[in-house]
Design a protein around this motif. Sequence first.
Motif, PDB file in Angstrom:
ATOM      1  N   TYR A 135      -2.880  -3.944 -11.911  1.00  0.00           N
ATOM      2  CA  TYR A 135      -3.299  -2.635 -11.323  1.00  0.00           C
ATOM      3  C   TYR A 135      -4.092  -2.089 -12.412  1.00  0.00           C
ATOM      4  N   LEU A 136      -3.658  -2.020 -13.871  1.00  0.00           N
ATOM      5  CA  LEU A 136      -4.357  -1.475 -14.904  1.00  0.00           C
ATOM      6  C   LEU A 136      -5.611  -1.842 -14.926  1.00  0.00           C
ATOM      7  N   LEU A 137      -5.817  -3.163 -14.739  1.00  0.00           N
ATOM      8  CA  LEU A 137      -7.171  -3.913 -15.061  1.00  0.00           C
ATOM      9  C   LEU A 137      -8.250  -3.462 -13.749  1.00  0.00           C
ATOM     10  N   ALA A 138      -7.613  -3.362 -12.781  1.00  0.00           N
ATOM     11  CA  ALA A 138      -8.589  -2.908 -11.660  1.00  0.00           C
ATOM     12  C   ALA A 138      -8.671  -1.618 -11.744  1.00  0.00           C
ATOM     13  N   ARG A 139      -8.007  -0.546 -12.056  1.00  0.00           N
ATOM     14  CA  ARG A 139      -8.084   0.611 -12.142  1.00  0.00           C
ATOM     15  C   ARG A 139      -9.136   1.167 -13.302  1.00  0.00           C
ATOM     16  N   ASP A 140      -8.838   0.361 -14.442  1.00  0.00           N
ATOM     17  CA  ASP A 140      -9.635   0.826 -15.618  1.00  0.00           C
ATOM     18  C   ASP A 140     -10.950  -0.005 -15.763  1.00  0.00           C
ATOM     19  N   SER A 191      -5.509   4.678  -5.592  1.00  0.00           N
ATOM     20  CA  SER A 191      -4.694   5.748  -6.140  1.00  0.00           C
ATOM     21  C   SER A 191      -3.685   6.011  -4.806  1.00  0.00           C
ATOM     22  N   LEU A 192      -4.438   6.076  -3.450  1.00  0.00           N
ATOM     23  CA  LEU A 192      -3.340   6.576  -2.389  1.00  0.00           C
ATOM     24  C   LEU A 192      -2.546   5.554  -2.156  1.00  0.00           C
ATOM     25  N   SER A 193      -2.942   4.151  -2.390  1.00  0.00           N
ATOM     26  CA  SER A 193      -1.754   2.947  -2.061  1.00  0.00           C
ATOM     27  C   SER A 193      -0.746   2.945  -3.172  1.00  0.00           C
ATOM     28  N   VAL A 194      -0.957   3.280  -4.498  1.00  0.00           N
ATOM     29  CA  VAL A 194       0.063   3.321  -5.379  1.00  0.00           C
ATOM     30  C   VAL A 194       0.918   4.727  -5.249  1.00  0.00           C
ATOM     31  N   ALA A 195       0.251   5.774  -4.439  1.00  0.00           N
ATOM     32  CA  ALA A 195       1.145   6.922  -4.037  1.00  0.00           C
ATOM     33  C   ALA A 195       2.103   6.423  -2.990  1.00  0.00           C
ATOM     34  N   MET A 220     -16.727  11.649 -10.234  1.00  0.00           N
ATOM     35  CA  MET A 220     -16.092  11.660  -9.086  1.00  0.00           C
ATOM     36  C   MET A 220     -15.468  10.431  -8.849  1.00  0.00           C
ATOM     37  N   LYS A 221     -14.343  10.226  -8.061  1.00  0.00           N
ATOM     38  CA  LYS A 221     -13.925   9.180  -7.663  1.00  0.00           C
ATOM     39  C   LYS A 221     -14.321   8.178  -6.531  1.00  0.00           C
ATOM     40  N   THR A 222     -14.717   6.876  -6.752  1.00  0.00           N
ATOM     41  CA  THR A 222     -15.217   6.122  -5.666  1.00  0.00           C
ATOM     42  C   THR A 222     -14.032   6.281  -4.451  1.00  0.00           C
ATOM     43  N   ILE A 223     -14.642   5.445  -3.317  1.00  0.00           N
ATOM     44  CA  ILE A 223     -13.573   5.267  -2.312  1.00  0.00           C
ATOM     45  C   ILE A 223     -12.846   4.254  -2.852  1.00  0.00           C
ATOM     46  N   ALA A 224     -13.216   3.268  -3.561  1.00  0.00           N
ATOM     47  CA  ALA A 224     -12.047   2.423  -3.672  1.00  0.00           C
ATOM     48  C   ALA A 224     -11.255   2.645  -4.830  1.00  0.00           C
ATOM     49  N   ALA A 225     -11.720   3.541  -5.570  1.00  0.00           N
ATOM     50  CA  ALA A 225     -10.562   4.131  -6.420  1.00  0.00           C
ATOM     51  C   ALA A 225      -9.704   4.860  -5.690  1.00  0.00           C
ATOM     52  N   ARG A 226     -10.166   5.767  -4.990  1.00  0.00           N
ATOM     53  CA  ARG A 226      -9.170   6.543  -4.079  1.00  0.00           C
ATOM     54  C   ARG A 226      -8.234   5.759  -3.366  1.00  0.00           C
ATOM     55  N   ALA A 227      -8.960   4.741  -2.651  1.00  0.00           N
ATOM     56  CA  ALA A 227      -7.881   3.830  -1.922  1.00  0.00           C
ATOM     57  C   ALA A 227      -6.854   3.150  -2.729  1.00  0.00           C
TER      58      ALA A 227
END
Length: 264
Positions: A222-227, A10-14, A1-8
Amino acid sequence: MKTIAARALSLSVAAWFAALVAGLWAFGIYIVGLYGVGAATGNWSRWNAVLPDGHGYNPGDTAGNLALGVHLLLAVFVTFAGAMQLVPALRARAPGFHRWNGRVFVAVAFTIAASGLYIAFTRGAVAGPYMAAGNTLNAILLIICAVLALRFALGRRFDLHRRWALRTFVLMLGVFFYRLGMMLWFAANGGPVGHTDAFDGPFDIVLAFAHVLAPLAILELYLLARDRGGAVSQFAMAGGMVVMTLATAVGGLFAAIGMWLPRL
Ligand code: HEM
């Protein structure tokens, strides 16, 4: 499940992606409205409305005119269809479209870079030596990343394919980011601070390379933070992407109002 930070994140990227697509479509409408209408109606003077003498439609220079025509036609594909490659829903629901659009995207990357370089080197640099150097760097990196994205897709290394495809995408939009960066800077400073007619002012020199390298650097962060990032770095990156979203939206709006619409 995605954490709140990961969700934030992907929302910001969208959100950034939505602002990007709006700006790209405005750029595409300008290209079709100025150059496309000029070609379709035989009113070739429209090709010389923005590009200076000898750089637009040049009677007698069939090869140069053709290269510019191809360049502009492919620019229409990039502005309207290029971003479709990154829409996750399309990738999942229409993989056949994704594969074909991807092949076209790679072919376009080669041809738009090659035609751009051909025009620049046969007709001379329209925006000075620094921009010519920056554009050349852009074209070379674009071709390298497109080759790697294609290679990893054919080798079914989709994790690596995605990374190189994102780099290819960002490099493809270098010339678009250049226009946004210029409009934002001029608006923020109330005029062309650091810019000269020969494009050799301090701002010109920085932007000539930053429009290629800064988006790439942001993508790597972004890739570093995401992965590999924890919550703090993902939230920080999401904050950065909110700033990028505002810059892209405002820059696109200024470019549309100040640069593109008046020329139609
Ligand atoms: C990295 C590859 C690229 C290079 C090297 C390049 C280079 C050039 C050059 C040299 C010109 C003509 C200006 C002159 O005569 O000096 C030009 C014009 C133009 N290019 Fe590109 N280009 C590239 C990619 C793109 C992309 C991806 C787009 C669209 C998304 C694009 C859109 C345009 C447009 C619209 C013009 C006409 C000028 C204007 O109305 O703003 N180019 N490009």
